[in-house]
Motif scaffolding. Sequence first.
Motif, PDB file in Angstrom:
ATOM      1  N   ALA A  15       0.816  -1.217   0.000  1.00  0.00           N
ATOM      2  CA  ALA A  15       0.000   0.000   0.000  1.00  0.00           C
ATOM      3  C   ALA A  15       0.847   1.263   0.000  1.00  0.00           C
ATOM      4  O   ALA A  15       0.404   2.318   0.470  1.00  0.00           O
ATOM      5  N   GLY A  16       2.070   1.170  -0.537  1.00  0.00           N
ATOM      6  CA  GLY A  16       2.857   2.369  -0.759  1.00  0.00           C
ATOM      7  C   GLY A  16       2.356   3.098  -1.989  1.00  0.00           C
ATOM      8  O   GLY A  16       1.306   2.743  -2.555  1.00  0.00           O
ATOM      9  N   PRO A  17       3.080   4.109  -2.451  1.00  0.00           N
ATOM     10  CA  PRO A  17       2.599   4.884  -3.603  1.00  0.00           C
ATOM     11  C   PRO A  17       2.353   4.042  -4.848  1.00  0.00           C
ATOM     12  O   PRO A  17       1.355   4.237  -5.534  1.00  0.00           O
ATOM     13  N   ALA A  18       3.237   3.074  -5.165  1.00  0.00           N
ATOM     14  CA  ALA A  18       3.043   2.271  -6.372  1.00  0.00           C
ATOM     15  C   ALA A  18       1.746   1.486  -6.293  1.00  0.00           C
ATOM     16  O   ALA A  18       0.921   1.503  -7.218  1.00  0.00           O
ATOM     17  N   GLY A  19       1.545   0.774  -5.194  1.00  0.00           N
ATOM     18  CA  GLY A  19       0.346  -0.034  -5.053  1.00  0.00           C
ATOM     19  C   GLY A  19      -0.924   0.783  -5.049  1.00  0.00           C
ATOM     20  O   GLY A  19      -1.928   0.415  -5.679  1.00  0.00           O
ATOM     21  N   MET A  20      -0.899   1.924  -4.345  1.00  0.00           N
ATOM     22  CA  MET A  20      -2.111   2.741  -4.258  1.00  0.00           C
ATOM     23  C   MET A  20      -2.400   3.453  -5.575  1.00  0.00           C
ATOM     24  O   MET A  20      -3.565   3.583  -5.983  1.00  0.00           O
ATOM     25  N   LEU A  21      -1.369   3.923  -6.256  1.00  0.00           N
ATOM     26  CA  LEU A  21      -1.587   4.526  -7.574  1.00  0.00           C
ATOM     27  C   LEU A  21      -2.210   3.520  -8.536  1.00  0.00           C
ATOM     28  O   LEU A  21      -3.160   3.835  -9.265  1.00  0.00           O
ATOM     29  N   LEU A  22      -1.676   2.302  -8.538  1.00  0.00           N
ATOM     30  CA  LEU A  22      -2.221   1.277  -9.424  1.00  0.00           C
ATOM     31  C   LEU A  22      -3.659   0.945  -9.052  1.00  0.00           C
ATOM     32  O   LEU A  22      -4.524   0.804  -9.930  1.00  0.00           O
ATOM     33  N   GLY A  23      -3.932   0.815  -7.761  1.00  0.00           N
ATOM     34  CA  GLY A  23      -5.296   0.531  -7.337  1.00  0.00           C
ATOM     35  C   GLY A  23      -6.287   1.582  -7.787  1.00  0.00           C
ATOM     36  O   GLY A  23      -7.371   1.264  -8.298  1.00  0.00           O
ATOM     37  N   HIS A  24      -5.927   2.837  -7.627  1.00  0.00           N
ATOM     38  CA  HIS A  24      -6.818   3.916  -8.053  1.00  0.00           C
ATOM     39  C   HIS A  24      -6.988   3.930  -9.569  1.00  0.00           C
ATOM     40  O   HIS A  24      -8.085   4.189 -10.082  1.00  0.00           O
ATOM     41  N   MET A  25      -5.917   3.631 -10.297  1.00  0.00           N
ATOM     42  CA  MET A  25      -5.999   3.611 -11.754  1.00  0.00           C
ATOM     43  C   MET A  25      -6.957   2.511 -12.220  1.00  0.00           C
ATOM     44  O   MET A  25      -7.788   2.722 -13.119  1.00  0.00           O
ATOM     45  N   LEU A  26      -6.867   1.337 -11.619  1.00  0.00           N
ATOM     46  CA  LEU A  26      -7.746   0.228 -11.991  1.00  0.00           C
ATOM     47  C   LEU A  26      -9.192   0.506 -11.584  1.00  0.00           C
ATOM     48  O   LEU A  26     -10.132   0.204 -12.332  1.00  0.00           O
ATOM     49  N   ARG A  27      -9.385   1.077 -10.402  1.00  0.00           N
ATOM     50  CA  ARG A  27     -10.756   1.393  -9.962  1.00  0.00           C
ATOM     51  C   ARG A  27     -11.395   2.434 -10.878  1.00  0.00           C
ATOM     52  O   ARG A  27     -12.589   2.355 -11.204  1.00  0.00           O
ATOM     53  N   GLN A  28     -10.607   3.419 -11.306  1.00  0.00           N
ATOM     54  CA  GLN A  28     -11.147   4.438 -12.201  1.00  0.00           C
ATOM     55  C   GLN A  28     -11.625   3.812 -13.509  1.00  0.00           C
ATOM     56  O   GLN A  28     -12.577   4.307 -14.129  1.00  0.00           O
ATOM     57  N   ALA A  29     -10.976   2.714 -13.916  1.00  0.00           N
ATOM     58  CA  ALA A  29     -11.375   2.019 -15.144  1.00  0.00           C
ATOM     59  C   ALA A  29     -12.510   1.029 -14.903  1.00  0.00           C
ATOM     60  O   ALA A  29     -12.911   0.310 -15.832  1.00  0.00           O
ATOM     61  N   GLY A  30     -13.017   0.968 -13.682  1.00  0.00           N
ATOM     62  CA  GLY A  30     -14.134   0.085 -13.387  1.00  0.00           C
ATOM     63  C   GLY A  30     -13.741  -1.330 -13.030  1.00  0.00           C
ATOM     64  O   GLY A  30     -14.605  -2.220 -12.989  1.00  0.00           O
ATOM     65  N   LEU A  31     -12.459  -1.582 -12.737  1.00  0.00           N
ATOM     66  CA  LEU A  31     -12.004  -2.918 -12.383  1.00  0.00           C
ATOM     67  C   LEU A  31     -11.964  -3.084 -10.864  1.00  0.00           C
ATOM     68  O   LEU A  31     -11.761  -2.117 -10.125  1.00  0.00           O
ATOM     69  N   ALA A  32     -12.155  -4.305 -10.413  1.00  0.00           N
ATOM     70  CA  ALA A  32     -12.117  -4.605  -8.984  1.00  0.00           C
ATOM     71  C   ALA A  32     -10.690  -4.958  -8.582  1.00  0.00           C
ATOM     72  O   ALA A  32      -9.986  -5.678  -9.300  1.00  0.00           O
ATOM     73  N   CYS A  33     -10.265  -4.466  -7.443  1.00  0.00           N
ATOM     74  CA  CYS A  33      -8.941  -4.825  -6.934  1.00  0.00           C
ATOM     75  C   CYS A  33      -8.934  -4.701  -5.423  1.00  0.00           C
ATOM     76  O   CYS A  33      -9.742  -3.976  -4.824  1.00  0.00           O
ATOM     77  N   ILE A  34      -8.019  -5.414  -4.804  1.00  0.00           N
ATOM     78  CA  ILE A  34      -7.843  -5.400  -3.355  1.00  0.00           C
ATOM     79  C   ILE A  34      -6.357  -5.184  -3.078  1.00  0.00           C
ATOM     80  O   ILE A  34      -5.502  -5.835  -3.691  1.00  0.00           O
ATOM     81  N   VAL A  35      -6.057  -4.279  -2.160  1.00  0.00           N
ATOM     82  CA  VAL A  35      -4.674  -4.018  -1.759  1.00  0.00           C
ATOM     83  C   VAL A  35      -4.410  -4.724  -0.438  1.00  0.00           C
ATOM     84  O   VAL A  35      -5.206  -4.617   0.500  1.00  0.00           O
ATOM     85  N   VAL A  36      -3.303  -5.447  -0.367  1.00  0.00           N
ATOM     86  CA  VAL A  36      -2.914  -6.162   0.844  1.00  0.00           C
ATOM     87  C   VAL A  36      -1.605  -5.561   1.349  1.00  0.00           C
ATOM     88  O   VAL A  36      -0.625  -5.475   0.604  1.00  0.00           O
ATOM     89  N   GLU A  37      -1.579  -5.144   2.606  1.00  0.00           N
ATOM     90  CA  GLU A  37      -0.422  -4.458   3.181  1.00  0.00           C
ATOM     91  C   GLU A  37      -0.097  -5.057   4.556  1.00  0.00           C
ATOM     92  O   GLU A  37      -0.967  -5.156   5.416  1.00  0.00           O
ATOM     93  N   ARG A  38       1.162  -5.439   4.754  1.00  0.00           N
ATOM     94  CA  ARG A  38       1.527  -6.086   6.010  1.00  0.00           C
ATOM     95  C   ARG A  38       1.668  -5.108   7.169  1.00  0.00           C
ATOM     96  O   ARG A  38       1.543  -5.496   8.333  1.00  0.00           O
ATOM     97  N   GLN A  39       1.922  -3.840   6.885  1.00  0.00           N
ATOM     98  CA  GLN A  39       2.091  -2.846   7.941  1.00  0.00           C
ATOM     99  C   GLN A  39       0.757  -2.182   8.290  1.00  0.00           C
ATOM    100  O   GLN A  39      -0.232  -2.301   7.556  1.00  0.00           O
ATOM    101  N   SER A  40       0.756  -1.448   9.386  1.00  0.00           N
ATOM    102  CA  SER A  40      -0.439  -0.695   9.770  1.00  0.00           C
ATOM    103  C   SER A  40      -0.574   0.552   8.901  1.00  0.00           C
ATOM    104  O   SER A  40       0.398   1.025   8.307  1.00  0.00           O
ATOM    105  N   ARG A  41      -1.778   1.106   8.864  1.00  0.00           N
ATOM    106  CA  ARG A  41      -1.984   2.337   8.109  1.00  0.00           C
ATOM    107  C   ARG A  41      -1.113   3.454   8.664  1.00  0.00           C
ATOM    108  O   ARG A  41      -0.498   4.211   7.901  1.00  0.00           O
ATOM    109  N   ALA A  42      -1.038   3.555   9.994  1.00  0.00           N
ATOM    110  CA  ALA A  42      -0.237   4.619  10.606  1.00  0.00           C
ATOM    111  C   ALA A  42       1.223   4.498  10.202  1.00  0.00           C
ATOM    112  O   ALA A  42       1.888   5.502   9.920  1.00  0.00           O
ATOM    113  N   HIS A  43       1.741   3.275  10.152  1.00  0.00           N
ATOM    114  CA  HIS A  43       3.138   3.072   9.768  1.00  0.00           C
ATOM    115  C   HIS A  43       3.369   3.486   8.314  1.00  0.00           C
ATOM    116  O   HIS A  43       4.335   4.192   8.004  1.00  0.00           O
ATOM    117  N   VAL A  44       2.482   3.058   7.427  1.00  0.00           N
ATOM    118  CA  VAL A  44       2.645   3.385   6.006  1.00  0.00           C
ATOM    119  C   VAL A  44       2.585   4.886   5.790  1.00  0.00           C
ATOM    120  O   VAL A  44       3.365   5.455   5.016  1.00  0.00           O
TER     121      VAL A  44
END
Length: 392
Positions: A15-44
């Motif tokens: 869920a760093g910048p690469a993963g989140m940018l890709l997720g938003h790009m795919l969602r904008q195109a109407g595709l389903a995706c799930i991001v998996v992150e081992r760290q906490s949100r606060a840490h990221v």
Amino acid sequence: MTVAVRRTDVVIIGAGPAGMLLGHMLRQAGLACIVVERQSRAHVESRIRAGVLESVTTDLLRSLGIAERLDAEGLIEEGFNLATDDRTIRIDVKALTGRHVTVYGQTEVTRDLIEAAEPRGLPVLFDASDVAIHDIDGDAPVVTCRHAGEEVRIEARFVAGCDGFHGPSRKAVGAGPEFERAYPFGWLGILADVPPCHPELIYANTADGFALASMRSPTRSRYYIQVPLTERVEDWPEARLWDELDRRFAPLADGPVVRGPALEMSIAPLRSYVFETMRRGSLFLAGDAAHIVPPTGAKGLNLAASDVVYLGEALIAALKHGDTRGIDGYQARALARVWKAERFSWSLTRLMHRFPEDGAFEHRMQRAELDYVAESTAMQTAIAENYVGLPV
């Protein structure tokens, strides 16, 4: 224990910048995706990283509609400086290329992307443990993990590994051509809420080693100095580091090095690394999972963004239109830009740092190179073109 089964188009690891940018790009195109992150949100969201954004990154953020704070708070940088002990060479990026970079911290980019995820239907599983990737050689890969006290099995068509050098994605690819250059020093950095000593970034090659003066905002500065790998943060009380910065930048900057309490201090080792297998079956690597650049030149986040542009376009074409040309050509397309960025970061690192094995000859070569840069518009243009970002 029961297993929660989820199905999606793409699983994104990280869920760093690469993963989140890709997720938003795919969602904008109407595709389903799930991001998996081992760290906490606060840490990221709290990780301190670089802050110079090429247009590939700012254009992508704007196209996703996630640029409100970027446009309000980002600083337009139209030039930067290469300095030696007794002079400063300004590289006028705007005049030489017609373009600019934007100073906006990677920490802020990450926060903006995560904040926008839930309203846009982009689920992020923070604090996911035991993340593993299965069946990548077929067309039905699976990601398993533990999340919120239960076993989770995510079935997808593709997996995007955006989880950095130490994540499971690169390991899942297996053996492949890899290239590395480890540098014999690190950067000792300090972040503080103080005004910068100069209106533009300064890379300095001094008799005592490299130093960098940069900023995150008009009231927040980021400084670095070159230190041996044997040094520890504990060896550097804040007063000692401020004294060293003041000594190195006093003859070069427009103003004084203003001191203030450190928000963060750390030592980062420098290395160049490329793992050339960016795809195996249904698994694709992007960002630091496939390549690392030294921070000289600020290419890390921007390379991740260009990977995302290539990979996002390819996945959208494959999933929505059955066109696999993009995913088949992703690795070659991404690596062509990766190696050019690696070359620039390596050459700028070599030019602006004092290497322990170097002697008087090598220092004279650095001086001659900087003399040439100072006198040659062609050299300055080449540097500016690379600094502002090569075409995507």
